[in-house]
Design a protein around this motif. Structure first.
Motif, mmCIF file in Angstrom:
data_model
loop_
_atom_site.group_PDB
_atom_site.id
_atom_site.type_symbol
_atom_site.label_atom_id
_atom_site.label_comp_id
_atom_site.label_asym_id
_atom_site.label_seq_id
_atom_site.Cartn_x
_atom_site.Cartn_y
_atom_site.Cartn_z
ATOM 1 N N SER A 25 0.593 -9.940 -6.631
ATOM 2 C CA SER A 25 1.333 -9.799 -5.388
ATOM 3 C C SER A 25 1.101 -8.407 -4.824
ATOM 4 O O SER A 25 0.669 -7.503 -5.534
ATOM 5 N N GLY A 26 1.357 -8.239 -3.571
ATOM 6 C CA GLY A 26 1.203 -6.940 -2.930
ATOM 7 C C GLY A 26 -0.094 -6.784 -2.158
ATOM 8 O O GLY A 26 -0.190 -5.913 -1.286
ATOM 9 N N ARG A 27 -1.118 -7.518 -2.522
ATOM 10 C CA ARG A 27 -2.367 -7.580 -1.780
ATOM 11 C C ARG A 27 -3.150 -8.799 -2.255
ATOM 12 O O ARG A 27 -2.883 -9.318 -3.347
ATOM 13 N N THR A 28 -4.096 -9.204 -1.475
ATOM 14 C CA THR A 28 -4.916 -10.325 -1.887
ATOM 15 C C THR A 28 -6.145 -9.814 -2.628
ATOM 16 O O THR A 28 -6.688 -8.763 -2.293
ATOM 17 N N PHE A 29 -6.556 -10.571 -3.634
ATOM 18 C CA PHE A 29 -7.717 -10.191 -4.440
ATOM 19 C C PHE A 29 -8.850 -11.200 -4.305
ATOM 20 O O PHE A 29 -9.716 -11.287 -5.177
ATOM 21 N N SER A 30 -8.867 -11.940 -3.224
ATOM 22 C CA SER A 30 -9.850 -13.015 -3.082
ATOM 23 C C SER A 30 -11.288 -12.509 -2.997
ATOM 24 O O SER A 30 -12.223 -13.288 -3.200
ATOM 25 N N SER A 31 -11.482 -11.234 -2.715
ATOM 26 C CA SER A 31 -12.831 -10.667 -2.695
ATOM 27 C C SER A 31 -13.084 -9.727 -3.872
ATOM 28 O O SER A 31 -14.129 -9.083 -3.934
ATOM 29 N N ALA A 98 -7.203 -6.258 -12.228
ATOM 30 C CA ALA A 98 -7.860 -6.548 -10.958
ATOM 31 C C ALA A 98 -8.528 -5.294 -10.418
ATOM 32 O O ALA A 98 -8.007 -4.179 -10.583
ATOM 33 N N GLU A 99 -9.662 -5.479 -9.803
ATOM 34 C CA GLU A 99 -10.367 -4.361 -9.182
ATOM 35 C C GLU A 99 -9.907 -4.169 -7.749
ATOM 36 O O GLU A 99 -9.620 -5.132 -7.047
ATOM 37 N N ALA A 100 -9.896 -2.910 -7.317
ATOM 38 C CA ALA A 100 -9.653 -2.633 -5.912
ATOM 39 C C ALA A 100 -10.927 -2.848 -5.105
ATOM 40 O O ALA A 100 -10.891 -3.274 -3.954
ATOM 41 N N ALA A 101 -12.066 -2.568 -5.725
ATOM 42 C CA ALA A 101 -13.349 -2.731 -5.044
ATOM 43 C C ALA A 101 -13.643 -4.207 -4.821
ATOM 44 O O ALA A 101 -13.156 -5.068 -5.557
ATOM 45 N N ILE A 102 -14.454 -4.472 -3.819
ATOM 46 C CA ILE A 102 -14.835 -5.849 -3.544
ATOM 47 C C ILE A 102 -16.289 -6.079 -3.932
ATOM 48 O O ILE A 102 -17.072 -5.138 -4.055
ATOM 49 N N TYR A 103 -16.636 -7.308 -4.190
ATOM 50 C CA TYR A 103 -18.003 -7.730 -4.473
ATOM 51 C C TYR A 103 -18.601 -7.044 -5.699
ATOM 52 O O TYR A 103 -19.799 -6.816 -5.758
ATOM 53 N N ASN A 104 -17.768 -6.711 -6.650
ATOM 54 C CA ASN A 104 -18.217 -6.124 -7.905
ATOM 55 C C ASN A 104 -17.502 -6.837 -9.037
ATOM 56 O O ASN A 104 -16.366 -7.285 -8.858
ATOM 57 N N VAL A 105 -18.167 -6.981 -10.158
ATOM 58 C CA VAL A 105 -17.518 -7.574 -11.331
ATOM 59 C C VAL A 105 -17.715 -6.621 -12.489
ATOM 60 O O VAL A 105 -18.803 -6.537 -13.069
ATOM 61 N N ALA A 106 -16.669 -5.888 -12.798
ATOM 62 C CA ALA A 106 -16.755 -4.882 -13.847
ATOM 63 C C ALA A 106 -16.430 -5.497 -15.199
ATOM 64 O O ALA A 106 -15.677 -6.475 -15.303
ATOM 65 N N LEU A 107 -16.998 -4.888 -16.233
ATOM 66 C CA LEU A 107 -16.730 -5.324 -17.591
ATOM 67 C C LEU A 107 -15.963 -4.266 -18.385
ATOM 68 O O LEU A 107 -15.504 -4.551 -19.493
ATOM 69 N N ARG A 108 -15.839 -3.083 -17.824
ATOM 70 C CA ARG A 108 -15.150 -2.009 -18.524
ATOM 71 C C ARG A 108 -13.751 -1.831 -17.976
ATOM 72 O O ARG A 108 -13.527 -1.865 -16.776
#
Length: 125
Positions: A25-31, A98-108
């Motif tokens: 909640s608080g922002r969307t994480f769809s990207s 959840a990441e703040a950045a978009i279009y990235n998939v972090a593993l760390r």
């Protein structure tokens, strides 16, 4: 204010299944990527699984590959972790991230900006 709230943990026996949920909640994480990490007593937090914003890119730790499935429902801003064939070594506190950045998939873990409070999963032998 962004919040991630996990649910679904519990005490199960070897071979059982559990489904964890994480509602944002608080922002969307769809990207943005979302992930699950876990931390067992006396051990470092470790990566479990991650999923891209659109769900098309998924990564798993070798230790859970074939047993765990990560998915997401962007309409509900929620990510899930289906855990099958649970083993005692899966016992840990499981955290949603959840990441703040978009279009990235972090593993760390250091690349994730938002974290839930954790939910305990205990697998009894």
């Amino acid at each position: 204010q962004v919040q991630l709230v996990e649910s679904g943990g519990g005490l199960v026996q070897v071979g059982d299944s559990l489904r964890l949920s994480c509602a944002a909640s608080g922002r969307t994480f769809s990207s943005s990527a979302m992930a699950w990490f876990r931390q067992a007593p006396g051990k470092d937090r470790e990566f479990v699984a991650a999923i891209s914003g659109g769900g098309g890119t998924i990564y798993y730790a070798d230790s859970v590959k074939g047993r765990f499935t990560i998915s997401r429902d962007n309409a509900k801003n929620t990510v899930f972790l289906q855990m099958n064939s649970l083993k005692p070594e899966d016992t840990a506190v499981y955290y949603c991230a959840a990441e703040a950045a978009i279009y990235n998939v972090a593993l760390r873990a250091s690349e994730y900006d938002y974290w839930g409070q954790g939910t305990q999963v205990t697998v009894s032998a």
